[in-house]
Write a protein that holds these residues in place. Structure first.
Motif, PDB file in Angstrom:
ATOM      1  N   ASN A  94       6.431  12.637 -46.206  1.00  0.00           N
ATOM      2  CA  ASN A  94       5.261  11.754 -46.239  1.00  0.00           C
ATOM      3  C   ASN A  94       5.621  10.354 -46.712  1.00  0.00           C
ATOM      4  O   ASN A  94       5.046   9.362 -46.250  1.00  0.00           O
ATOM      5  CB  ASN A  94       4.178  12.356 -47.140  1.00  0.00           C
ATOM      6  CG  ASN A  94       3.384  13.441 -46.432  1.00  0.00           C
ATOM      7  OD1 ASN A  94       3.448  13.568 -45.213  1.00  0.00           O
ATOM      8  ND2 ASN A  94       2.639  14.231 -47.191  1.00  0.00           N
ATOM      9  N   ARG A  95       6.571  10.271 -47.631  1.00  0.00           N
ATOM     10  CA  ARG A  95       7.045   8.952 -48.074  1.00  0.00           C
ATOM     11  C   ARG A  95       7.654   8.195 -46.896  1.00  0.00           C
ATOM     12  O   ARG A  95       7.435   6.984 -46.733  1.00  0.00           O
ATOM     13  CB  ARG A  95       8.065   9.134 -49.201  1.00  0.00           C
ATOM     14  CG  ARG A  95       8.669   7.843 -49.708  1.00  0.00           C
ATOM     15  CD  ARG A  95       9.707   8.112 -50.788  1.00  0.00           C
ATOM     16  NE  ARG A  95      10.771   8.985 -50.305  1.00  0.00           N
ATOM     17  CZ  ARG A  95      11.786   8.568 -49.559  1.00  0.00           C
ATOM     18  NH1 ARG A  95      11.861   7.293 -49.193  1.00  0.00           N
ATOM     19  NH2 ARG A  95      12.732   9.409 -49.176  1.00  0.00           N
ATOM     20  N   VAL A  96       8.400   8.904 -46.060  1.00  0.00           N
ATOM     21  CA  VAL A  96       9.034   8.295 -44.891  1.00  0.00           C
ATOM     22  C   VAL A  96       8.005   7.961 -43.816  1.00  0.00           C
ATOM     23  O   VAL A  96       8.094   6.931 -43.143  1.00  0.00           O
ATOM     24  CB  VAL A  96      10.106   9.255 -44.328  1.00  0.00           C
ATOM     25  CG1 VAL A  96      10.629   8.763 -42.982  1.00  0.00           C
ATOM     26  CG2 VAL A  96      11.248   9.413 -45.320  1.00  0.00           C
ATOM     27  N   LEU A  97       7.004   8.819 -43.665  1.00  0.00           N
ATOM     28  CA  LEU A  97       6.029   8.669 -42.580  1.00  0.00           C
ATOM     29  C   LEU A  97       4.904   7.687 -42.885  1.00  0.00           C
ATOM     30  O   LEU A  97       4.196   7.253 -41.970  1.00  0.00           O
ATOM     31  CB  LEU A  97       5.409  10.032 -42.252  1.00  0.00           C
ATOM     32  CG  LEU A  97       6.344  11.070 -41.619  1.00  0.00           C
ATOM     33  CD1 LEU A  97       5.658  12.431 -41.568  1.00  0.00           C
ATOM     34  CD2 LEU A  97       6.760  10.643 -40.220  1.00  0.00           C
ATOM     35  N   GLU A  98       4.749   7.316 -44.141  1.00  0.00           N
ATOM     36  CA  GLU A  98       3.634   6.441 -44.519  1.00  0.00           C
ATOM     37  C   GLU A  98       3.584   5.144 -43.721  1.00  0.00           C
ATOM     38  O   GLU A  98       2.504   4.734 -43.259  1.00  0.00           O
ATOM     39  CB  GLU A  98       3.680   6.152 -46.017  1.00  0.00           C
ATOM     40  CG  GLU A  98       2.487   5.339 -46.491  1.00  0.00           C
ATOM     41  CD  GLU A  98       2.502   5.106 -47.987  1.00  0.00           C
ATOM     42  OE1 GLU A  98       1.544   4.488 -48.500  1.00  0.00           O
ATOM     43  OE2 GLU A  98       3.464   5.540 -48.654  1.00  0.00           O
ATOM     44  N   PRO A  99       4.714   4.437 -43.507  1.00  0.00           N
ATOM     45  CA  PRO A  99       4.642   3.207 -42.700  1.00  0.00           C
ATOM     46  C   PRO A  99       4.203   3.453 -41.263  1.00  0.00           C
ATOM     47  O   PRO A  99       3.725   2.531 -40.596  1.00  0.00           O
ATOM     48  CB  PRO A  99       6.081   2.671 -42.754  1.00  0.00           C
ATOM     49  CG  PRO A  99       6.678   3.260 -43.975  1.00  0.00           C
ATOM     50  CD  PRO A  99       6.060   4.630 -44.085  1.00  0.00           C
ATOM     51  N   GLU A 100       4.370   4.685 -40.787  1.00  0.00           N
ATOM     52  CA  GLU A 100       3.937   5.041 -39.435  1.00  0.00           C
ATOM     53  C   GLU A 100       2.470   5.458 -39.410  1.00  0.00           C
ATOM     54  O   GLU A 100       1.934   5.849 -38.379  1.00  0.00           O
ATOM     55  CB  GLU A 100       4.797   6.188 -38.895  1.00  0.00           C
ATOM     56  CG  GLU A 100       6.285   5.912 -38.832  1.00  0.00           C
ATOM     57  CD  GLU A 100       6.693   5.166 -37.579  1.00  0.00           C
ATOM     58  OE1 GLU A 100       5.795   4.772 -36.804  1.00  0.00           O
ATOM     59  OE2 GLU A 100       7.914   4.980 -37.369  1.00  0.00           O
ATOM     60  N   PRO A 111       1.068  23.616 -42.428  1.00  0.00           N
ATOM     61  CA  PRO A 111       1.193  22.162 -42.280  1.00  0.00           C
ATOM     62  C   PRO A 111       0.642  21.646 -40.957  1.00  0.00           C
ATOM     63  O   PRO A 111       0.819  22.280 -39.908  1.00  0.00           O
ATOM     64  CB  PRO A 111       2.713  21.940 -42.346  1.00  0.00           C
ATOM     65  CG  PRO A 111       3.298  23.221 -41.837  1.00  0.00           C
ATOM     66  CD  PRO A 111       2.358  24.311 -42.265  1.00  0.00           C
ATOM     67  N   VAL A 112      -0.036  20.521 -41.014  1.00  0.00           N
ATOM     68  CA  VAL A 112      -0.466  19.792 -39.819  1.00  0.00           C
ATOM     69  C   VAL A 112      -0.138  18.321 -40.038  1.00  0.00           C
ATOM     70  O   VAL A 112      -0.036  17.853 -41.179  1.00  0.00           O
ATOM     71  CB  VAL A 112      -1.975  19.951 -39.520  1.00  0.00           C
ATOM     72  CG1 VAL A 112      -2.339  21.400 -39.280  1.00  0.00           C
ATOM     73  CG2 VAL A 112      -2.820  19.367 -40.645  1.00  0.00           C
ATOM     74  N   VAL A 113       0.049  17.593 -38.943  1.00  0.00           N
ATOM     75  CA  VAL A 113       0.330  16.166 -39.016  1.00  0.00           C
ATOM     76  C   VAL A 113      -0.968  15.407 -38.761  1.00  0.00           C
ATOM     77  O   VAL A 113      -1.655  15.658 -37.764  1.00  0.00           O
ATOM     78  CB  VAL A 113       1.403  15.753 -37.993  1.00  0.00           C
ATOM     79  CG1 VAL A 113       1.644  14.247 -38.047  1.00  0.00           C
ATOM     80  CG2 VAL A 113       2.707  16.500 -38.264  1.00  0.00           C
ATOM     81  N   ALA A 114      -1.304  14.491 -39.662  1.00  0.00           N
ATOM     82  CA  ALA A 114      -2.566  13.753 -39.560  1.00  0.00           C
ATOM     83  C   ALA A 114      -2.298  12.254 -39.606  1.00  0.00           C
ATOM     84  O   ALA A 114      -1.266  11.797 -40.119  1.00  0.00           O
ATOM     85  CB  ALA A 114      -3.500  14.140 -40.706  1.00  0.00           C
ATOM     86  N   GLU A 115      -3.233  11.502 -39.048  1.00  0.00           N
ATOM     87  CA  GLU A 115      -3.170  10.043 -39.119  1.00  0.00           C
ATOM     88  C   GLU A 115      -3.882   9.569 -40.371  1.00  0.00           C
ATOM     89  O   GLU A 115      -4.936  10.096 -40.738  1.00  0.00           O
ATOM     90  CB  GLU A 115      -3.823   9.418 -37.887  1.00  0.00           C
ATOM     91  CG  GLU A 115      -3.055   9.683 -36.596  1.00  0.00           C
ATOM     92  CD  GLU A 115      -3.663   8.948 -35.418  1.00  0.00           C
ATOM     93  OE1 GLU A 115      -4.764   8.383 -35.576  1.00  0.00           O
ATOM     94  OE2 GLU A 115      -3.040   8.940 -34.345  1.00  0.00           O
TER      95      GLU A 115
END
Length: 280
Positions: A94-100, A111-115
């Motif tokens: 999540n730390r890596v994905l935050e800018p995305e 787990p699910v991926v959310a915007e």
């Protein structure tokens, strides 16, 4: 958001490999991870540097398979100690994905991926192209696939303009049609003999309701118990298509009601992905 930046893919690979760290993965473990993610034709580890190899693997895959990889790295099922390690990996990703503007979250333990919305809270959003790709892997009836994708589109459009009740009807209708299509195609006997309800009586396939289809999908091992239980509110919301019931309860859905209905749908799709991949 998807597609992910090359630097993001590199950081995801470093988190996954954790070279020199407490959660380091060997090449063979990485190879196993890709297979467990449900990738089609998952590659064998070729002995090259592990981080670079994972970056290359991720770069060759579509959005759906990258998302499945992210979910698997964060999945308690992947680790002997379950949630303890899985949540550490999830937080790092999540730390890596935050800018995305993406976030991995748990829905009923999966787990699910959310915007991430502008106001902060994350929202699970089904991307139509990803939904269509999944459906085409599970259902051969082109007309049904087109109809189901259109259900998702109309539900999202209804949500966007504040037609929350219509959005809920569309979500329930999508799940019903999806489970019907998958179950009938995978188990042709249901079309001929019908579904057996909790009372032991058979119901003709064309009369099977959402509750019966959810139960059948769980009994067939297509969805797990958590996904089955989490679909209960979605099923109940759909029943408000009857005005009398809405008058009796005073139920008035809002934006949050719809937002809470998408994660169970995503969890159900994830379970179907896992079940179908395991059968190949």
């Amino acid at each position: 958001m998807f597609p992910l930046d090359e630097k993001t893919l590199d950081r995801i690979a470093k988190v996954t490999v954790d070279q020199g760290g407490p959660y380091e993965r060997t090449g063979r473990e990485l190879e196993s991870l890709l297979r467990s993610s449900g990738w089609r034709d998952a590659p064998d580890y070729d002995g090259s540097p592990r981080v670079a190899w994972i970056v290359e693997c991720l770069g060759d895959r579509d959005h759906d398979e990258v998302e499945r990889f992210l979910r698997r790295v964060s999945d308690p099922i992947e680790y002997e100690d379950g949630l303890s390690t899985a949540d550490v990996m999830r937080c790092e990703l999540n730390r890596v994905l935050e800018p995305e503007q993406l976030e991995i979250r748990y829905v009923s333990g999966r787990p699910v991926v959310a915007e991430i919305g502008q106001a902060g809270p994350s929202r699970v959003v089904l991307h139509l192209d990803d939904v269509e790709q999944r459906l085409r892997r599970w259902i051969s009836d082109e007309q049904l696939v087109t109809l189901l994708v259109n259900r998702v589109r109309q539900s999202q459009e209804s949500e966007a303009v504040g037609a929350h009740l219509l959005a809920l009807f569309g979500i329930g209708s999508f799940v019903e049609g999806l489970l019907y299509g998958v179950l009938i195609e995978r188990n042709p006997e249901f079309a001929a003999e019908g579904f057996v309800g909790r009372d032991g009586r058979k119901t003709a396939a064309k009369r099977a309701g959402l509750d019966l289809l959810i139960t059948a999908a769980h009994d067939c091992g297509l969805i797990q118990l958590d996904a089955k239980s989490f679909m209960d509110p979605v099923r109940d919301f759909r029943n408000y298509i009857h005005p009398r019931r809405q008058l009796e309860t005073g139920f008035t859905p809002d934006e949050d009601t719809v937002s809470m209905s998408w994660p169970p749908v995503q969890a159900l799709l994830n379970d179907l992905d896992t079940a179908m991949s395991a059968e190949k």
